[in-house]
Design a protein around this motif. Structure first.
Motif, short mmCIF file in Angstrom:
data_model
loop_
_atom_site.label_atom_id
_atom_site.label_comp_id
_atom_site.label_asym_id
_atom_site.label_seq_id
_atom_site.Cartn_x
_atom_site.Cartn_y
_atom_site.Cartn_z
N TRP A 36 0.78 -7.93 5.60
CA TRP A 36 1.05 -6.92 4.57
C TRP A 36 -0.09 -5.91 4.58
O TRP A 36 -1.27 -6.30 4.62
N PHE A 37 0.27 -4.64 4.53
CA PHE A 37 -0.68 -3.54 4.49
C PHE A 37 -0.32 -2.63 3.32
O PHE A 37 0.78 -2.70 2.77
N ARG A 38 -1.26 -1.76 2.97
CA ARG A 38 -0.96 -0.77 1.94
C ARG A 38 -1.69 0.52 2.25
O ARG A 38 -2.73 0.51 2.92
N THR A 90 -2.26 0.55 -6.60
CA THR A 90 -1.19 1.52 -6.39
C THR A 90 -1.21 2.02 -4.95
O THR A 90 -2.25 2.50 -4.46
N ALA A 91 -0.08 1.91 -4.27
CA ALA A 91 0.01 2.29 -2.86
C ALA A 91 1.44 2.08 -2.38
O ALA A 91 2.26 1.48 -3.09
N ILE A 92 1.69 2.56 -1.18
CA ILE A 92 2.90 2.14 -0.46
C ILE A 92 2.54 0.89 0.32
O ILE A 92 1.54 0.88 1.05
N TYR A 93 3.35 -0.15 0.15
CA TYR A 93 3.09 -1.42 0.81
C TYR A 93 4.04 -1.58 2.00
O TYR A 93 5.25 -1.32 1.88
N TYR A 94 3.49 -2.03 3.09
CA TYR A 94 4.25 -2.23 4.32
C TYR A 94 4.08 -3.66 4.81
O TYR A 94 2.98 -4.23 4.73
N CYS A 95 5.14 -4.24 5.37
CA CYS A 95 4.99 -5.47 6.12
C CYS A 95 5.16 -5.15 7.60
O CYS A 95 5.84 -4.18 7.96
N ALA A 96 4.52 -5.95 8.43
CA ALA A 96 4.52 -5.69 9.86
C ALA A 96 4.50 -7.03 10.61
O ALA A 96 3.89 -7.99 10.14
#
Length: 127
Positions: A36-38, A90-96
């Motif tokens: 998980w990234f943000r 607060t951020a956009i969260y991405y999974c990879a």
């Protein structure tokens, strides 16, 4: 075709909780790790947490003790339970997806190693 789809984001007050989901298709979590990234506005994308194919986990210090990563191999889904949320989360969260999973890591594998990314989901924490 490998694909990741995130869900569960939204607006929450400081101190609140959210659970993000990352559903994988085209590959199995039995053989891949998920990170998980943000990315907050004006900032670089940063790692948050990682779960390997064997279930071992890693957390960045900024979220340790507040976030929990888990997975359901039968559902091919990874979860990120976020509690005690702060405005700085607060951020956009991405999974990879990492096709070369590592166990017992002490730092997030670099971004360039992840082969497939989700579209991202917004998490907003109000003061």
């Amino acid at each position: 075709q490998e694909q990741l789809v995130e869900s569960g984001g939204g607006l929450v007050q400081s101190g609140g909780s959210l659970r993000l989901s990352c559903v994988a298709s085209g590959f199995t979590l039995d053989y891949y790790a998920i990170g998980w990234f943000r990315q907050a506005p004006g900032k670089e994308r940063e790692g948050v947490s990682y779960i390997s194919n064997d279930g071992s986990t890693y957390y960045e210090d900024s979220v340790k003790g507040r976030f929990t990563i888990s997975k359901d191999n039968a559902e091919n889904t990874v979860y990120l339970q976020m509690t005690s949320l702060r405005p700085e989360d607060t951020a956009i969260y991405y999974c990879a997806a990492d096709p070369y999973p590592l166990a017992m890591i002490t730092t997030m594998p670099p971004i360039r190693g992840y082969r497939t990314w989700g579209q991202g989901i917004q998490v907003t924490v109000s003061p």
